[in-house]
Design a protein around this motif. Sequence first.
Motif, PDB file in Angstrom:
ATOM      1  N   GLN A 180     -48.708  29.025  -5.894  1.00 17.65           N
ATOM      2  CA  GLN A 180     -47.844  30.135  -5.491  1.00 17.65           C
ATOM      3  C   GLN A 180     -48.076  30.501  -4.030  1.00 17.65           C
ATOM      4  O   GLN A 180     -47.121  30.742  -3.278  1.00 17.65           O
ATOM      5  N   ALA A 181     -49.340  30.552  -3.640  1.00 17.51           N
ATOM      6  CA  ALA A 181     -49.668  30.903  -2.259  1.00 17.51           C
ATOM      7  C   ALA A 181     -49.105  29.879  -1.292  1.00 17.51           C
ATOM      8  O   ALA A 181     -48.565  30.216  -0.231  1.00 17.51           O
ATOM      9  N   ARG A 182     -49.213  28.589  -1.680  1.00 21.48           N
ATOM     10  CA  ARG A 182     -48.705  27.522  -0.819  1.00 21.48           C
ATOM     11  C   ARG A 182     -47.186  27.603  -0.681  1.00 21.48           C
ATOM     12  O   ARG A 182     -46.637  27.443   0.408  1.00 21.48           O
ATOM     13  N   GLY A 183     -46.504  27.858  -1.802  1.00 23.96           N
ATOM     14  CA  GLY A 183     -45.045  27.899  -1.772  1.00 23.96           C
ATOM     15  C   GLY A 183     -44.480  29.134  -1.098  1.00 23.96           C
ATOM     16  O   GLY A 183     -43.406  29.080  -0.490  1.00 23.96           O
ATOM     17  N   SER A 184     -45.198  30.255  -1.197  1.00 27.53           N
ATOM     18  CA  SER A 184     -44.678  31.510  -0.649  1.00 27.53           C
ATOM     19  C   SER A 184     -45.212  31.819   0.744  1.00 27.53           C
ATOM     20  O   SER A 184     -44.648  32.665   1.455  1.00 27.53           O
ATOM     21  N   GLY A 185     -46.286  31.149   1.141  1.00 25.82           N
ATOM     22  CA  GLY A 185     -46.895  31.444   2.423  1.00 25.82           C
ATOM     23  C   GLY A 185     -47.790  32.665   2.387  1.00 25.82           C
ATOM     24  O   GLY A 185     -48.321  33.086   3.423  1.00 25.82           O
ATOM     25  N   LEU A 186     -47.977  33.249   1.200  1.00 23.85           N
ATOM     26  CA  LEU A 186     -48.825  34.428   1.048  1.00 23.85           C
ATOM     27  C   LEU A 186     -50.265  34.004   0.757  1.00 23.85           C
ATOM     28  O   LEU A 186     -50.508  32.921   0.225  1.00 23.85           O
ATOM     29  N   GLY A 187     -51.200  34.871   1.060  1.00 25.17           N
ATOM     30  CA  GLY A 187     -52.587  34.624   0.711  1.00 25.17           C
ATOM     31  C   GLY A 187     -52.824  34.929  -0.756  1.00 25.17           C
ATOM     32  O   GLY A 187     -52.007  35.606  -1.396  1.00 25.17           O
ATOM     33  N   PRO A 188     -53.935  34.472  -1.318  1.00 30.67           N
ATOM     34  CA  PRO A 188     -54.229  34.714  -2.737  1.00 30.67           C
ATOM     35  C   PRO A 188     -54.195  36.193  -3.112  1.00 30.67           C
ATOM     36  O   PRO A 188     -53.686  36.561  -4.171  1.00 30.67           O
TER      37      PRO A 188
END
Length: 310
Positions: A180-188
């Motif tokens: 999810q973090a990789r796909g959204s660009g958000l941190g954990p």
Amino acid sequence: MTEIEPPELPRGIALAWGVATNPQRGPKREMSVERIVDAAVELADADGIGAVSMAAVAAALGFTPMSLYRYVSAKDDLLLLMQEQATGLPPETVRELDGWRARLLALYTEQVLLYQRHPWMLSLPINGSPITPHSSAWLDASLEALEATPLSADERMAVALAVTGNARWCGIVQAGYTEQARGSGLGPDEVARRESELYDRVITADEFPALRRAIDDGVFTSPSDPFRFGIERVFDGVAAYIDFLDRGAPAQPVTDWIALDPVELSGDRRLKDAQKAVREAEKALRLAHKAERQALREARERVARAAKSR
């Protein structure tokens, strides 16, 4: 009396143990099973298991797909060998730790790290017991850690499987957050916060009271590791059971497997239709209870407003 010959090892397992026959001739000396597996693991680590195909591995090595089939005759064999290489051997330092609990916790931790390094391993199916060398070594390390305890062979295996299962479940969840973090660009942390906000929008105290309280208590953004807590409590239970045995109490084997009635596996159409009807009825009942709670809440609000207006 005729002796029954043991079953022949499947080629993938034979390759893992180094007892498979090598191809009589190959396209070049540079080609080998090891190089093929190395290239496949690199592809999977970079782009996921979906990026691995015989054609993609061959292209990475500069050969044709047919050249690979001389060494690894099926993709399933390649996946098994990839898993074996990525798994590796358990650290020797585990054997230096004192006590079964410390050793099993170290093995649990290392397995979780293994899944973080190679999350694609979690998408591979589990086809029975681990028969390859590296997988066998991990299981052996867990069993060895318990050998000085009064646990029976069955009980030691059960504890070893609990460690492996908990590590895998932790790996699955962590891999999901990482993706999810990789796909959204958000941190954990941001992914966890967004997840909590989504739950906050749809979970009501009327319908899911316990979950609502957990959300309000901040469980989805808590820094606590629920998986470490879980495995520690498993170890607490094992320790208590070992103490129980040390005091001379009898073992308490559990022999009842959870299993479907064979009739459910027969594909009987009338049974499937009946089960579907039950699911639909349960869904309708949940919706009716939800409507009842909504009506009750609105009635309370009307009563409260009426009381205020007097």
